[in-house]
Design a protein around this motif. Structure first.
Motif, PDB file in Angstrom:
ATOM      1  N   LEU A  15       0.835  -1.248   0.025  1.00 57.91           N
ATOM      2  CA  LEU A  15      -0.148  -0.013   0.085  1.00 57.91           C
ATOM      3  C   LEU A  15       0.920   1.301  -0.105  1.00 57.91           C
ATOM      4  O   LEU A  15       0.680   2.320  -0.632  1.00 57.91           O
ATOM      5  N   GLU A  16       1.888   1.157   0.903  1.00 54.79           N
ATOM      6  CA  GLU A  16       2.814   2.362   0.898  1.00 54.79           C
ATOM      7  C   GLU A  16       3.477   2.759  -0.455  1.00 54.79           C
ATOM      8  O   GLU A  16       3.556   3.844  -0.952  1.00 54.79           O
ATOM      9  N   ASN A  17       4.042   1.608  -1.120  1.00 55.16           N
ATOM     10  CA  ASN A  17       4.860   1.621  -2.393  1.00 55.16           C
ATOM     11  C   ASN A  17       3.786   2.122  -3.523  1.00 55.16           C
ATOM     12  O   ASN A  17       4.324   2.977  -4.160  1.00 55.16           O
ATOM     13  N   ALA A  18       2.467   1.769  -3.398  1.00 56.97           N
ATOM     14  CA  ALA A  18       1.365   2.223  -4.495  1.00 56.97           C
ATOM     15  C   ALA A  18       1.239   3.674  -4.384  1.00 56.97           C
ATOM     16  O   ALA A  18       1.074   4.588  -5.216  1.00 56.97           O
ATOM     17  N   ALA A  19       1.089   3.921  -3.014  1.00 59.72           N
ATOM     18  CA  ALA A  19       0.861   5.207  -2.711  1.00 59.72           C
ATOM     19  C   ALA A  19       1.944   6.289  -3.417  1.00 59.72           C
ATOM     20  O   ALA A  19       1.598   7.283  -3.954  1.00 59.72           O
ATOM     21  N   LEU A  20       3.129   6.012  -2.861  1.00 58.36           N
ATOM     22  CA  LEU A  20       4.205   6.621  -3.471  1.00 58.36           C
ATOM     23  C   LEU A  20       4.471   6.781  -5.061  1.00 58.36           C
ATOM     24  O   LEU A  20       4.703   7.687  -5.524  1.00 58.36           O
ATOM     25  N   ALA A  21       4.032   5.694  -5.621  1.00 56.77           N
ATOM     26  CA  ALA A  21       4.081   5.480  -6.966  1.00 56.77           C
ATOM     27  C   ALA A  21       3.126   6.689  -7.495  1.00 56.77           C
ATOM     28  O   ALA A  21       3.523   6.922  -8.776  1.00 56.77           O
ATOM     29  N   TYR A  22       1.945   6.650  -6.919  1.00 58.51           N
ATOM     30  CA  TYR A  22       1.139   7.652  -7.790  1.00 58.51           C
ATOM     31  C   TYR A  22       1.227   8.991  -7.071  1.00 58.51           C
ATOM     32  O   TYR A  22      -0.010   9.683  -7.063  1.00 58.51           O
ATOM     33  N   GLY A  23       2.086   9.233  -6.142  1.00 54.93           N
ATOM     34  CA  GLY A  23       2.281  10.575  -5.891  1.00 54.93           C
ATOM     35  C   GLY A  23       1.312  10.845  -4.607  1.00 54.93           C
ATOM     36  O   GLY A  23       1.100  12.221  -4.404  1.00 54.93           O
ATOM     37  N   ARG A  24       0.909   9.809  -4.041  1.00 58.40           N
ATOM     38  CA  ARG A  24       0.036   9.976  -2.626  1.00 58.40           C
ATOM     39  C   ARG A  24       0.970   9.898  -1.397  1.00 58.40           C
ATOM     40  O   ARG A  24       1.873   9.223  -1.526  1.00 58.40           O
ATOM     41  N   ASN A  25       0.362  10.472  -0.235  1.00 55.86           N
ATOM     42  CA  ASN A  25       0.877  10.390   0.983  1.00 55.86           C
ATOM     43  C   ASN A  25       0.311   9.026   1.509  1.00 55.86           C
ATOM     44  O   ASN A  25      -0.856   9.142   1.773  1.00 55.86           O
ATOM     45  N   PRO A  26       1.135   8.017   1.852  1.00 53.27           N
ATOM     46  CA  PRO A  26       0.701   6.855   2.454  1.00 53.27           C
ATOM     47  C   PRO A  26      -0.134   6.947   3.667  1.00 53.27           C
ATOM     48  O   PRO A  26      -1.091   6.266   3.889  1.00 53.27           O
ATOM     49  N   SER A  27       0.081   7.988   4.672  1.00 48.25           N
ATOM     50  CA  SER A  27      -0.750   8.382   5.750  1.00 48.25           C
ATOM     51  C   SER A  27      -2.259   8.658   5.215  1.00 48.25           C
ATOM     52  O   SER A  27      -2.952   8.775   6.310  1.00 48.25           O
ATOM     53  N   GLU A  28      -2.553   8.691   4.145  1.00 54.72           N
ATOM     54  CA  GLU A  28      -3.775   9.472   3.869  1.00 54.72           C
ATOM     55  C   GLU A  28      -4.571   8.148   3.518  1.00 54.72           C
ATOM     56  O   GLU A  28      -5.980   8.161   3.304  1.00 54.72           O
ATOM     57  N   ILE A  29      -4.170   6.777   3.302  1.00 56.83           N
ATOM     58  CA  ILE A  29      -4.754   5.564   3.078  1.00 56.83           C
ATOM     59  C   ILE A  29      -4.944   4.578   4.173  1.00 56.83           C
ATOM     60  O   ILE A  29      -3.844   4.301   4.963  1.00 56.83           O
ATOM     61  N   THR A  30      -6.281   4.448   4.612  1.00 58.36           N
ATOM     62  CA  THR A  30      -6.329   3.436   5.832  1.00 58.36           C
ATOM     63  C   THR A  30      -6.719   2.043   5.314  1.00 58.36           C
ATOM     64  O   THR A  30      -7.266   2.005   4.199  1.00 58.36           O
ATOM     65  N   LEU A  31      -6.141   1.134   6.096  1.00 57.71           N
ATOM     66  CA  LEU A  31      -6.405  -0.220   5.424  1.00 57.71           C
ATOM     67  C   LEU A  31      -7.714  -0.812   6.455  1.00 57.71           C
ATOM     68  O   LEU A  31      -7.473  -0.813   7.608  1.00 57.71           O
ATOM     69  N   MET A  32      -8.637  -1.581   5.611  1.00 61.63           N
ATOM     70  CA  MET A  32      -9.715  -2.380   6.478  1.00 61.63           C
ATOM     71  C   MET A  32      -9.573  -3.575   6.313  1.00 61.63           C
ATOM     72  O   MET A  32      -9.469  -3.854   5.128  1.00 61.63           O
ATOM     73  N   ALA A  33      -9.367  -4.482   7.293  1.00 62.33           N
ATOM     74  CA  ALA A  33      -9.247  -5.842   7.210  1.00 62.33           C
ATOM     75  C   ALA A  33     -10.684  -6.595   7.170  1.00 62.33           C
ATOM     76  O   ALA A  33     -11.435  -6.275   8.261  1.00 62.33           O
ATOM     77  N   VAL A  34     -11.001  -7.074   6.039  1.00 57.35           N
ATOM     78  CA  VAL A  34     -12.059  -7.562   5.925  1.00 57.35           C
ATOM     79  C   VAL A  34     -12.310  -8.983   6.180  1.00 57.35           C
ATOM     80  O   VAL A  34     -11.756  -9.935   5.777  1.00 57.35           O
ATOM     81  N   SER A  35     -12.759  -9.184   7.596  1.00 55.33           N
ATOM     82  CA  SER A  35     -12.579 -10.521   8.270  1.00 55.33           C
ATOM     83  C   SER A  35     -13.835 -11.567   8.039  1.00 55.33           C
ATOM     84  O   SER A  35     -13.985 -12.414   8.675  1.00 55.33           O
ATOM     85  N   LYS A  36     -14.818 -11.221   6.936  1.00 51.67           N
ATOM     86  CA  LYS A  36     -15.897 -12.115   7.038  1.00 51.67           C
ATOM     87  C   LYS A  36     -15.389 -13.614   6.621  1.00 51.67           C
ATOM     88  O   LYS A  36     -14.519 -14.050   5.883  1.00 51.67           O
ATOM     89  N   THR A  37     -16.293 -14.536   7.303  1.00 52.54           N
ATOM     90  CA  THR A  37     -16.006 -15.932   7.215  1.00 52.54           C
ATOM     91  C   THR A  37     -14.946 -16.310   8.086  1.00 52.54           C
ATOM     92  O   THR A  37     -14.483 -17.723   8.251  1.00 52.54           O
ATOM     93  N   HIS A  38     -14.044 -15.385   8.510  1.00 51.40           N
ATOM     94  CA  HIS A  38     -12.917 -15.731   9.377  1.00 51.40           C
ATOM     95  C   HIS A  38     -13.324 -15.507  10.900  1.00 51.40           C
ATOM     96  O   HIS A  38     -13.976 -14.619  11.260  1.00 51.40           O
ATOM     97  N   PRO A  39     -12.921 -16.257  11.822  1.00 48.05           N
ATOM     98  CA  PRO A  39     -13.030 -16.217  13.202  1.00 48.05           C
ATOM     99  C   PRO A  39     -12.556 -15.034  13.986  1.00 48.05           C
ATOM    100  O   PRO A  39     -11.617 -14.322  13.377  1.00 48.05           O
ATOM    101  N   PHE A  40     -12.993 -14.601  15.130  1.00 48.26           N
ATOM    102  CA  PHE A  40     -12.537 -13.619  15.850  1.00 48.26           C
ATOM    103  C   PHE A  40     -11.195 -13.712  16.153  1.00 48.26           C
ATOM    104  O   PHE A  40     -10.458 -12.510  16.565  1.00 48.26           O
ATOM    105  N   ALA A  41     -10.764 -14.964  16.565  1.00 49.16           N
ATOM    106  CA  ALA A  41      -9.337 -14.948  16.822  1.00 49.16           C
ATOM    107  C   ALA A  41      -8.392 -14.396  15.920  1.00 49.16           C
ATOM    108  O   ALA A  41      -7.421 -13.834  16.059  1.00 49.16           O
ATOM    109  N   ALA A  42      -8.832 -14.656  14.550  1.00 50.87           N
ATOM    110  CA  ALA A  42      -7.831 -14.063  13.563  1.00 50.87           C
ATOM    111  C   ALA A  42      -7.711 -12.670  13.561  1.00 50.87           C
ATOM    112  O   ALA A  42      -6.889 -11.792  13.235  1.00 50.87           O
ATOM    113  N   MET A  43      -9.014 -11.916  13.843  1.00 46.81           N
ATOM    114  CA  MET A  43      -9.172 -10.617  13.956  1.00 46.81           C
ATOM    115  C   MET A  43      -8.261 -10.066  15.179  1.00 46.81           C
ATOM    116  O   MET A  43      -7.474  -9.167  14.913  1.00 46.81           O
TER     117      MET A  43
END
Length: 228
Positions: A15-43
């Motif tokens: 994500l950081e490399n992609a942001a820098l490649a497109y002239g974006r500030n990596p801090s502007e981009i948040t990652l959401m972990a999509v945990s559907k079908t996976h247990p709370f332990a993995a979260m």
């Protein structure tokens, strides 16, 4: 380091490399972990790596697996289509609703909410019939005329799902449409917050970053293939 922790570390680097490649500030981009079908332990394992934001697709699944107690700072949003008859339960389970796709649903949530609820409005930017969302900008703005006056629902931005089988040009066109719609929404509703552009998943997040995404929703690249 477990496979899940390794995947998380590698994805953040991508994500950081992609942001820098497109002239974006990596801090502007948040990652959401999509945990559907996976247990709370993995979260919880990802939480221990510093991952705070999670996305779930179904109210019923979340009701079964999410405990009443959550680690401090962990936030879980609903990103899948929400049927109005599950709105009350969704408000109990989730910290935000990222898939408000109709005025009727928004009205239902506003009526039932007992406290401020952050929401994203979903715009349909790809032609697949399976996609949810407001059909076009006019429909979205018509709903916003009323939603803007709500006291409980707090608009934070827009979300979309790109074409699942599209090529780069088609996918980027979809994401570009959401970005330009967001710009016009800010102009028409200057008192509302449209800072979040939720677009991009495991297979197309680089295109989304190129088009201005501020929130990337990733499941498979983190957790592996869906369980169940």
């Amino acid at each position: 380091m477990t496979d899940l922790q390794k995947n998380h570390q590698e994805l953040l680097a991508e994500l950081e490399n992609a942001a820098l490649a497109y002239g974006r500030n990596p801090s502007e981009i948040t990652l959401m972990a999509v945990s559907k079908t996976h247990p709370f332990a993995a979260m919880k394992e990802l939480y221990s790596c510093g991952q705070m934001l999670f996305g779930e697709n179904r109210v019923q699944e979340a009701e079964q697996k999410l405990p009443l107690w959550r680690p401090d700072g962990m936030t879980i949003h609903l990103i899948g289509h929400l049927q109005s008859n599950k709105a009350k339960k969704a408000l109990e389970l989730f910290d935000g609703i990222d898939s408000v796709d109709s005025l009727m649903l928004a009205q239902k949530l506003e009526t039932l909410a007992s406290k401020p609820v952050p929401i994203l409005l979903e715009l349909k930017t790809a032609p697949e019939e399976s996609k949810s969302g407001f059909e076009n900008e006019d429909a979205l703005f018509h709903a916003l005329d009323e939603i803007a006056c709500f006291s409980k629902l707090k608009v934070q931005g827009l979300m979309t799902i790109g074409p699942l089988l599209g090529n780069e040009k088609e996918i980027r066109r979809s994401f570009s449409l959401l970005r330009t719609t967001s710009i016009r929404a800010k102009q028409r509703f200057p008192h509302l917050d449209f800072s979040v552009l939720s677009m991009g998943m495991s297979s197309d997040f680089r295109y989304a970053i190129a088009e201005g995404s501020t929130l990337i929703r990733v499941g498979t690249r983190l957790f592996g293939k869906r369980e169940g």
